[in-house]
Design a protein around this motif. Structure first.
Motif: not given
Length: 902
Positions: A151, A153, A435, A456
């Motif tokens: 992931e 961000y 998160v 995201k």
């Protein structure tokens, strides 16, 4: 004349050929710079794509383990990147498998690589494309032999005034922020853009998006209203100082204030209160505060101010009488004045709109008082006092209203302590919860406030594969159409990256490549070149030529309005990088010069700063002809020489015609003499003896000698023999007067003298005998004979006075007014150390000159390794720089190091 061991042609040859004749890659394109490498890491748009009125620069903060590798701004918000794999979140540098390594760095761009996790490599380009557009290009690569879920961000965050009017679209956010001008900008009528529309745009739609009022659960800071039209009535202002009269840098967020009047604890103001008559916050980044006591009571008579530095855990308290619309009261922060301090407060509310507060008590806490601010009111009012519980419920809050709350402790003696950070009834949404998947990002079309905006991306990376992501941050005035802003940002999604680096390589290709035998010095050299290049704007507004400001990011009025020719000493280094740009910068002064020769104090694309004082116009310290002559020696441009000889001659005549009030052949500073003298604050003689106009000026007359010598050389080069002879006669006569008037045989030093008596006494016997750096200027000007020069060098190399570890201070360390972190009463000003270096070389003290350069460079390198910036001045005793960064005249270190190769 200075003769280099390596000619410029020879230096260029070394730039082209490396060992065994192989071409070398440019220094700035071939880096392996970790956080301890001395590299300047602030970035702003290339000159040709820059604009003064709306201009955003960024600092790459990759050197603080407890923070992220972010691109920060002074007031425009920051750009950050975070990564998550499984349950592991990596944002802070200390959590990364491998911290960032910079591989290329130029004034408008940086490339770097790092590994947030062992098996993930991230390569980043960051480019400030223009004053209003920046792009960050991220390539994440799976280095393992198996597929992975990752992931990413990418986010924007404001640690100051919150983002406002946020709108969410499929692949971008639109939002507003404010960058309010300081009082200097307003007073000088400079154009500015204070209300700014932003786009944060992704190249492809994200998996999710979110806007949050908190990053990690910290209280949300509600933006204050601006009350510029309302003039101060009882303003208390001043600076908070750390021990040793050191300023508090980055004060916003760490410095807390409490102001009460007439001994009344029922109402107070804090660092969050608005300011009357200005657009600035109650505390600026340098620790200067402004609080308006009239917000509490326009008839107030006395005040009590408490201050607390949360980073250093130092505090101070002052009391005083309110006597005028603006009064200065500095506060010293010390450990011995410790006050009781609160930690954070928790807030929530129920269906009945009752507000519940809770906090933790310390051993030193005897009781607590609760203060409430009903926005948009400016002050906090006590709603309960002296409770011993660690919670409180406010049942009087009205639904739909915005309130802020402070919990303030008292000690066992009943003395009021310092408040915890304000908590408000603005709903809290926390990025960290998003998160960690403990909350979903709310779907919204628009919201009023946010601290952080994020995309995201849930990536699935196959073994050995990469994923490239690109994001654009664009800004425009709020009056511009949002669609146009988004359209301009989208164009950068397809922009190739390599041309940015290639353009920089071409620009620096002709820059000399001296070999100092010290990799730290070479890094300092290229860092200074980057910084000097970066602070230039193109011809715009009133200026037909490019011009510089002496601090671009961060932006502050005094350093951003335009250029001053005493700052232009940096052109003696910059002309080796950009000869045309350096010459055109000098032409800015000629373009604005008055018919009588006067050149105004500061000049920019939108500024002609004319300062009149007691019927005289203020100019600047005259090393103008000298700079023009030295720039010519580098560029060999005869057209420039002819133009600037005429301009330099006119300024010289203006000074001698207007600065010799008693007609004795020696000049005094005039106009606003403190400003004109360059040494514009904390000068021992100015502060403790008298105003500069009371004295025959040692420094001014030495400068005029150097000016006349330069004019003589210019005239000879132009074939003007008679004029050259006149200039020679002028500097010889002035040199004789300097030695007769200012030399003190007893102390072996030069001092100012009283204008009337021509003695070293003004108010008291010998009170002008203060060992200041100007006493060495006769070396630079070539005024001293060999015997006097030897006496000067003896004093210069005395370790208890001027021969300090990191350079020559502006005041002897023996002087009671000495402060190594003061201003003109101790710190190393690099350009004045350069003048002394030149004098030492001219008198044959080459070893001393070389050691001086080593000491100054060593101090600058140590600071550059620590915070990756170049500063207005430095401590002579410790690795420390202050108070303003990205300061152009720090670039003169390059000439110091080059000239040391003589």
């Amino acid at each position: 004349m200075i003769r280099y061991r390596l000619s410029i042609v020879g230096l260029l040859a070394l730039a082209i050929l490396g060992s065994c004749g192989r071409p070398q890659r440019p220094f700035l394109s071939d880096l392996e710079a970790d956080s301890d490498f001395p590299l300047y890491t602030t970035y702003a748009a290339a000159t040709e794509r820059s604009n003064f009125i709306l201009d955003e620069g960024y600092t790459f903060r990759y050197y603080t383990d407890s923070l992220g590798a972010d691109f920060t701004t002074d007031t425009g918000g920051d750009i950050g990147l975070g990564f998550k794999m499984g349950d592991q979140w990596v944002y802070r540098i200390e959590d990364m498998h491998q911290a960032p390594i910079i591989t290329a760095s130029y004034p408008d761009m940086v490339r770097y690589t790092y590994r947030p996790f062992e098996g993930v490599k991230v390569d980043v380009w960051f480019v400030v494309h223009s004053s209003t557009m920046a792009l960050i290009d991220v390539c994440a690569t799976n280095l393992t032999g198996a597929a992975m879920d990752l992931e990413v961000y990418p986010f924007m965050r404001s640690n100051g005034r919150a983002f406002q009017q946020i709108e969410q679209r499929d692949d971008h956010f639109l939002f507003d922020h404010q960058e309010y001008p300081d009082s200097w900008t307003l007073d000088h009528d400079l154009p500015y853009t204070d209300s700014i529309r932003n786009v944060w745009l992704a190249a492809e739609p994200p998996s999710a998006m979110g806007a949050f009022t908190s990053e990690n659960g910290e209280p949300f800071k509600l933006p204050n209203r601006i009350e510029n039209e309302r003039q101060p009535v009882l303003q208390i202002n001043g600076r908070a100082y750390l021990p040793g009269k050191q300023r508090v840098n980055d004060a916003d967020g760490r410095l807390r204030l409490q102001l009460m009047i007439d001994g009344d604890p029922t109402k107070l103001l804090t660092e969050s209160s608005p300011v009357w008559g200005g657009m600035h916050p109650a505390i600026d980044q340098g620790g200067f505060y402004r609080l308006e006591a009239a917000m509490l009571n326009e008839n107030a008579k006395t005040f009590t101010l408490q201050a607390y530095d949360a980073a250093k855990r130092l505090s101070g308290q002052i009391t005083g009488v309110l006597t005028s619309e603006s009064q200065r009261h500095d506060v010293d922060l010390v450990s011995s004045a410790a006050i009781t301090v609160m930690s954070d407060t928790e807030i929530h509310w129920d269906a009945l709109h009752h507000v519940h507060l809770a906090w933790k008590a310390g051993r030193e806490h005897a009781s607590f008082s609760i203060y409430r601010r009903h926005y948009p009111a400016a002050y906090y009012e006590r709603i309960v006092s002296n409770i011993v519980e660690t919670s409180y419920t406010d049942a009087t809050a009205e639904p739909g209203e915005v309130y802020g709350y402070l919990v303030i402790p008292a000690n066992q003696q009943g003395e009021l302590g310092m408040h915890a950070p304000e908590v408000t009834t603005i709903g809290q949404t926390v990025f960290a919860d998003f998160v960690q998947d403990t909350m979903a990002a709310d779907s919204f079309t628009a919201m009023d406030y946010a601290k952080l905006l994020t995309f995201k991306y849930a990536l699935q990376l196959k073994a050995g594969k990469s994923k490239q992501l690109r994001f654009i941050r664009g800004i425009a005035s709020v009056t511009a159409a949002s669609d146009s802003l988004v359209h301009a940002a989208r164009a950068l999604l397809r922009q190739p990256l390599e041309p940015y680096q290639q353009d920089n390589e071409r620009f620096f290709a002709k820059t000399p490549v001296p070999h100092f035998g010290d990799p730290d010095k070479e890094a300092l050299y290229w860092s200074a070149n980057n910084m000097m290049r970066q602070v230039f704007y193109p011809s715009e507004g009133k200026s037909s030529y490019n011009y510089y400001v002496f601090s671009r990011e961060p932006t502050w009025g005094w350093g951003h309005g335009g250029q001053v020719f005493h700052e232009s000493i940096a052109m003696l280094a910059y002309a080796h990088v950009d000869p045309i740009g350096a010459m055109n910068s000098q032409r800015v002064y000629r373009e604005r010069q008055y018919e009588n020769g006067y050149i105004n104090y500061r000049t920019g694309g939108y500024l002609d700063e004319v300062i009149e004082h007691n019927g005289q116009l203020t100019t600047s310290a005259p090393w103008y002809a000298w700079l023009n002559w030295e720039v010519y020696r580098i560029t060999q441009d005869s057209v420039f020489l002819g133009e600037m000889y005429d301009s330099s001659k006119k300024l010289f005549r203006f000074i001698v015609d207007n600065r010799d009030s008693d007609g004795d052949g020696l000049c005094e500073w005039g106009g606003h003499a403190v400003l004109e003298s360059v040494r514009d604050a904390l000068v021992a003689v100015w502060d403790e003896v008298g105003f500069p106009t009371n004295f025959e000026s040692l420094d001014l007359n030495c400068m005029l000698v150097k000016e006349a010598k330069s004019l003589e050389q210019m005239a000879l080069k132009l074939g003007l023999a008679e004029e050259a002879a006149a200039w020679k006669a002028d500097h010889e006569q002035r040199s004789r007067l300097i030695n007769e008037t200012f030399w003190d045989e007893k102390n072996g030093f030069y001092y100012q003298v009283d204008k009337v008596t021509h003695t070293f006494s003004h108010k008291a016997q010998d009170d002008l005998k203060r060992d200041e750096i100007i006493g060495f200027l006769p070396l630079w000007a070539g005024v001293a004979d060999k015997q006097r020069a030897a006496r000067l060098v003896e004093k210069l190399t005395d370790t208890t006075q001027f021969w300090r570890p990191y350079g020559i201070p502006t005041l002897s360390a023996r002087d009671s007014y000495y402060n190594d972190k003061g201003y003109w009463n101790g710190p190393v000003w690099v350009q004045w150390n350069y003048l002394i270096q030149l004098g030492l070389q001219d008198y044959g003290y080459h070893d001393v000159a070389d050691e001086l350069v080593d000491r100054v460079a060593k101090g600058m390198v140590a600071v550059l390794k620590e915070n990756h910036n170049l500063w207005e001045f430095y401590s002579p005793d410790h690795p420390w720089g202050g108070y303003h960064k990205t300061y152009i005249w720090a670039g003169i270190i390059n000439r110091m190091m080059m000239d040391a190769q003589q």
